[in-house]
Scaffold this motif. Structure first.
Motif, PDB file in Angstrom:
ATOM      1  N   GLN A   1       0.847  -1.185   0.000  1.00 35.81           N
ATOM      2  CA  GLN A   1       0.000   0.000   0.000  1.00 35.81           C
ATOM      3  C   GLN A   1       0.885   1.238   0.000  1.00 35.81           C
ATOM      4  O   GLN A   1       2.007   1.212   0.505  1.00 35.81           O
ATOM      5  CB  GLN A   1      -0.908  -0.007   1.225  1.00 35.81           C
ATOM      6  CG  GLN A   1      -2.032   0.975   1.150  1.00 35.81           C
ATOM      7  CD  GLN A   1      -3.066   0.739   2.246  1.00 35.81           C
ATOM      8  OE1 GLN A   1      -2.870  -0.117   3.105  1.00 35.81           O
ATOM      9  NE2 GLN A   1      -4.155   1.480   2.216  1.00 35.81           N
ATOM     10  N   GLN A   3       0.748   5.673   0.423  1.00 31.82           N
ATOM     11  CA  GLN A   3       0.019   6.905   0.723  1.00 31.82           C
ATOM     12  C   GLN A   3       0.685   8.057  -0.011  1.00 31.82           C
ATOM     13  O   GLN A   3       1.917   8.136  -0.068  1.00 31.82           O
ATOM     14  CB  GLN A   3      -0.003   7.160   2.228  1.00 31.82           C
ATOM     15  CG  GLN A   3      -0.825   6.133   2.995  1.00 31.82           C
ATOM     16  CD  GLN A   3      -0.889   6.419   4.473  1.00 31.82           C
ATOM     17  OE1 GLN A   3       0.073   6.859   5.070  1.00 31.82           O
ATOM     18  NE2 GLN A   3      -2.053   6.183   5.075  1.00 31.82           N
ATOM     19  N   TYR A  32       5.534   1.444  -8.744  1.00 33.38           N
ATOM     20  CA  TYR A  32       4.265   2.082  -9.111  1.00 33.38           C
ATOM     21  C   TYR A  32       4.422   3.006 -10.303  1.00 33.38           C
ATOM     22  O   TYR A  32       5.311   3.865 -10.325  1.00 33.38           O
ATOM     23  CB  TYR A  32       3.713   2.889  -7.936  1.00 33.38           C
ATOM     24  CG  TYR A  32       3.266   2.037  -6.769  1.00 33.38           C
ATOM     25  CD1 TYR A  32       4.173   1.600  -5.815  1.00 33.38           C
ATOM     26  CD2 TYR A  32       1.928   1.667  -6.639  1.00 33.38           C
ATOM     27  CE1 TYR A  32       3.770   0.811  -4.756  1.00 33.38           C
ATOM     28  CE2 TYR A  32       1.509   0.889  -5.583  1.00 33.38           C
ATOM     29  CZ  TYR A  32       2.437   0.457  -4.639  1.00 33.38           C
ATOM     30  OH  TYR A  32       2.025  -0.323  -3.597  1.00 33.38           O
ATOM     31  N   ALA A  97      -1.686  10.037  -8.406  1.00 34.08           N
ATOM     32  CA  ALA A  97      -2.243   8.702  -8.264  1.00 34.08           C
ATOM     33  C   ALA A  97      -1.167   7.668  -8.563  1.00 34.08           C
ATOM     34  O   ALA A  97      -0.224   7.932  -9.317  1.00 34.08           O
ATOM     35  CB  ALA A  97      -3.427   8.519  -9.213  1.00 34.08           C
ATOM     36  N   LYS A  99      -0.306   3.352  -9.330  1.00 35.42           N
ATOM     37  CA  LYS A  99      -0.786   2.028  -9.731  1.00 35.42           C
ATOM     38  C   LYS A  99       0.400   1.062  -9.679  1.00 35.42           C
ATOM     39  O   LYS A  99       1.412   1.273 -10.357  1.00 35.42           O
ATOM     40  CB  LYS A  99      -1.344   2.055 -11.144  1.00 35.42           C
ATOM     41  CG  LYS A  99      -1.795   0.668 -11.608  1.00 35.42           C
ATOM     42  CD  LYS A  99      -1.980   0.594 -13.091  1.00 35.42           C
ATOM     43  CE  LYS A  99      -2.513  -0.776 -13.537  1.00 35.42           C
ATOM     44  NZ  LYS A  99      -1.602  -1.878 -13.142  1.00 35.42           N
ATOM     45  N   TYR A 114      -5.854   3.400 -11.567  1.00 35.66           N
ATOM     46  CA  TYR A 114      -5.099   3.705 -10.357  1.00 35.66           C
ATOM     47  C   TYR A 114      -5.834   3.281  -9.094  1.00 35.66           C
ATOM     48  O   TYR A 114      -7.037   3.466  -8.985  1.00 35.66           O
ATOM     49  CB  TYR A 114      -4.782   5.200 -10.296  1.00 35.66           C
ATOM     50  CG  TYR A 114      -3.836   5.627 -11.396  1.00 35.66           C
ATOM     51  CD1 TYR A 114      -4.307   5.961 -12.653  1.00 35.66           C
ATOM     52  CD2 TYR A 114      -2.469   5.680 -11.172  1.00 35.66           C
ATOM     53  CE1 TYR A 114      -3.437   6.329 -13.670  1.00 35.66           C
ATOM     54  CE2 TYR A 114      -1.594   6.065 -12.177  1.00 35.66           C
ATOM     55  CZ  TYR A 114      -2.084   6.376 -13.424  1.00 35.66           C
ATOM     56  OH  TYR A 114      -1.227   6.747 -14.428  1.00 35.66           O
ATOM     57  N   SER A 115      -5.056   2.754  -8.151  1.00 35.58           N
ATOM     58  CA  SER A 115      -5.629   2.278  -6.898  1.00 35.58           C
ATOM     59  C   SER A 115      -5.475   3.269  -5.757  1.00 35.58           C
ATOM     60  O   SER A 115      -6.234   3.216  -4.788  1.00 35.58           O
ATOM     61  CB  SER A 115      -4.957   0.961  -6.495  1.00 35.58           C
ATOM     62  OG  SER A 115      -5.123  -0.025  -7.486  1.00 35.58           O
ATOM     63  N   TYR A 116      -4.473   4.136  -5.849  1.00 34.84           N
ATOM     64  CA  TYR A 116      -4.158   5.027  -4.728  1.00 34.84           C
ATOM     65  C   TYR A 116      -4.163   6.481  -5.203  1.00 34.84           C
ATOM     66  O   TYR A 116      -3.619   6.796  -6.268  1.00 34.84           O
ATOM     67  CB  TYR A 116      -2.795   4.670  -4.130  1.00 34.84           C
ATOM     68  CG  TYR A 116      -2.706   3.232  -3.697  1.00 34.84           C
ATOM     69  CD1 TYR A 116      -2.070   2.289  -4.487  1.00 34.84           C
ATOM     70  CD2 TYR A 116      -3.291   2.815  -2.510  1.00 34.84           C
ATOM     71  CE1 TYR A 116      -2.007   0.963  -4.109  1.00 34.84           C
ATOM     72  CE2 TYR A 116      -3.229   1.483  -2.112  1.00 34.84           C
ATOM     73  CZ  TYR A 116      -2.593   0.570  -2.924  1.00 34.84           C
ATOM     74  OH  TYR A 116      -2.536  -0.748  -2.538  1.00 34.84           O
ATOM     75  N   TRP A 117      -4.761   7.330  -4.378  1.00 34.59           N
ATOM     76  CA  TRP A 117      -4.924   8.741  -4.727  1.00 34.59           C
ATOM     77  C   TRP A 117      -4.550   9.622  -3.551  1.00 34.59           C
ATOM     78  O   TRP A 117      -4.809   9.275  -2.387  1.00 34.59           O
ATOM     79  CB  TRP A 117      -6.374   9.024  -5.107  1.00 34.59           C
ATOM     80  CG  TRP A 117      -6.799   8.339  -6.360  1.00 34.59           C
ATOM     81  CD1 TRP A 117      -7.221   7.044  -6.493  1.00 34.59           C
ATOM     82  CD2 TRP A 117      -6.829   8.910  -7.675  1.00 34.59           C
ATOM     83  NE1 TRP A 117      -7.506   6.780  -7.809  1.00 34.59           N
ATOM     84  CE2 TRP A 117      -7.276   7.900  -8.552  1.00 34.59           C
ATOM     85  CE3 TRP A 117      -6.521  10.162  -8.191  1.00 34.59           C
ATOM     86  CZ2 TRP A 117      -7.437   8.112  -9.921  1.00 34.59           C
ATOM     87  CZ3 TRP A 117      -6.675  10.383  -9.547  1.00 34.59           C
ATOM     88  CH2 TRP A 117      -7.120   9.360 -10.394  1.00 34.59           C
TER      89      TRP A 117
END
Length: 127
Positions: A1, A3, A32, A97, A99, A114-117
Motif C-alpha cells: 500500500q 500513501q 508504481y 495517483a 498504480k 489507479y488504486s491510490y490517490w
C-alpha cells in the motif's frame, strides 16, 4: 500500500509557473506507475500526465503538451509536475495517483487504472 501527499499548489498569474510534488510513503515507490489528474469545479476529472515506473516513458494530455513536464525521483519517493505558461483554464484541484505495475515502461492515462490517490492540491491561475 502507498500513501500520497501533494504539495506546491497555489495562486499564480497567467503565464506563471508552479511545481507540484507528490510524496509517497513506503519502500516500493519504484513499483508504481504514477499519474497526475485534475478536476475543476463542475467538470469531470481528467488526466494531466502519466509516467512509467522507471520514468522512461511519459504521457501528456493535449491541453498541457509543451507546457507541463512530469518527472519522478525513485530514490526520494517523489513525482513532480512542472507547470509553465499557466492559463486560467488550468485552475483545478490536482491529484497524484499510483498504480502497482509489473512492467517498468508502461504508463496509464486512465483514472480507473489507479488504486491510490492523494487528497489533492489547489491550483488557481488568475487572468
Amino acid at each position: 500500500q502507498v500513501q500520497l501527499v501533494e504539495s506546491g499548489g497555489g495562486l499564480v498569474q497567467a503565464g506563471g509557473s508552479l511545481r507540484l510534488s507528490c510524496a509517497a510513503s513506503g519502500r516500493t515507490f519504484s513499483s508504481y506507475a504514477m499519474g497526475w489528474f485534475r478536476q475543476a469545479p463542475g467538470k469531470e476529472r481528467e488526466i494531466v500526465a502519466a509516467i512509467s515506473r522507471d520514468g522512461g516513458t511519459t504521457y501528456y494530455a493535449d491541453s498541457v503538451k509543451g507546457r507541463f513536464t512530469i518527472s519522478r525521483d525513485n530514490a526520494k519517493n517523489t513525482v513532480h509536475l512542472q507547470m509553465n505558461s499557466l492559463k486560467p483554464e488550468d485552475t483545478a484541484v490536482y491529484h497524484c495517483a499510483a498504480k502497482w505495475e509489473y512492467n517498468t515502461r508502461t504508463y496509464f492515462p486512465n483514472g480507473y487504472s489507479y488504486s491510490y490517490w492523494g487528497q489533492g492540491t489547489q491550483v488557481t491561475v488568475s487572468s
